[in-house]
Design a protein around this motif. Sequence first.
Motif, PDB file in Angstrom:
ATOM      1  N   TYR A 103       0.766  -1.257  -0.199  1.00 24.96           N
ATOM      2  CA  TYR A 103      -0.055   0.240  -0.217  1.00 24.96           C
ATOM      3  C   TYR A 103       0.946   0.967   0.141  1.00 24.96           C
ATOM      4  N   ARG A 105       1.492   5.613   0.242  1.00 17.52           N
ATOM      5  CA  ARG A 105       0.735   6.574   2.127  1.00 17.52           C
ATOM      6  C   ARG A 105      -0.352   7.082   1.169  1.00 17.52           C
ATOM      7  N   THR A 106      -0.578   7.444   0.176  1.00 22.64           N
ATOM      8  CA  THR A 106      -2.347   7.588  -0.236  1.00 22.64           C
ATOM      9  C   THR A 106      -2.951   6.735   0.209  1.00 22.64           C
ATOM     10  N   ASP A 107      -3.253   5.533  -0.152  1.00 20.31           N
ATOM     11  CA  ASP A 107      -3.799   3.859   0.078  1.00 20.31           C
ATOM     12  C   ASP A 107      -4.087   4.105   1.612  1.00 20.31           C
ATOM     13  N   ILE A 109      -3.645   6.806   3.894  1.00 17.85           N
ATOM     14  CA  ILE A 109      -4.012   7.742   4.230  1.00 17.85           C
ATOM     15  C   ILE A 109      -5.785   7.954   3.259  1.00 17.85           C
ATOM     16  N   ASP A 110      -5.989   7.687   2.635  1.00 19.27           N
ATOM     17  CA  ASP A 110      -7.439   6.675   1.893  1.00 19.27           C
ATOM     18  C   ASP A 110      -7.962   5.922   3.020  1.00 19.27           C
ATOM     19  N   MET A 111      -7.252   4.918   3.218  1.00 17.98           N
ATOM     20  CA  MET A 111      -8.113   3.981   4.927  1.00 17.98           C
ATOM     21  C   MET A 111      -8.689   4.736   5.796  1.00 17.98           C
ATOM     22  N   ARG A 113      -9.297   7.778   6.227  1.00 22.16           N
ATOM     23  CA  ARG A 113     -10.149   8.624   6.124  1.00 22.16           C
ATOM     24  C   ARG A 113     -11.158   8.234   5.873  1.00 22.16           C
ATOM     25  N   GLU A 114     -11.117   6.792   5.383  1.00 22.09           N
ATOM     26  CA  GLU A 114     -12.820   5.997   4.936  1.00 22.09           C
ATOM     27  C   GLU A 114     -13.615   5.801   6.782  1.00 22.09           C
ATOM     28  N   SER A 116     -12.929   7.917   9.993  1.00 22.98           N
ATOM     29  CA  SER A 116     -13.913   8.953   9.861  1.00 22.98           C
ATOM     30  C   SER A 116     -14.838   9.163  10.026  1.00 22.98           C
TER      31      SER A 116
END
Length: 116
Positions: A103, A105-107, A109-111, A113-114, A116
């Motif tokens: 994964y 770092r963007t992946d 971060i997206d995880m 955010r999900e 939250s």
Amino acid sequence: MLLRLDTTDTRPLHEQVAAAIRRAIAEGECRAGERLPSARDLSTALDLNVNTVLRGLRELRDEGLLEFRRGRGITVAEGAAAPRSGLRIKVRELVAEASRLGYSRTDLIDMIRELS
């Protein structure tokens, strides 16, 4: 100590108060033995009901982060500081594990955010 609450946060207000103080302790803004403003002063500053603030403070007392002493007010408990560096270590470990699993770092971060 300057506390601010996020008006978009959906958590109960007493949890937000507790989280803001936890963060201030972790960041070193409030040190062990330091006296906090009174619940009444905090409630005025945050524009909240004093009982809401007290509920957040009691939560922190129950966790061992704060001490309530008659005549002395509310102080940060000795050994309460959870250093920010400890959190940074865990974040680094998480980033390393995510990378190991393929994964980015963007992946990651997206995880987050999900959640939250």
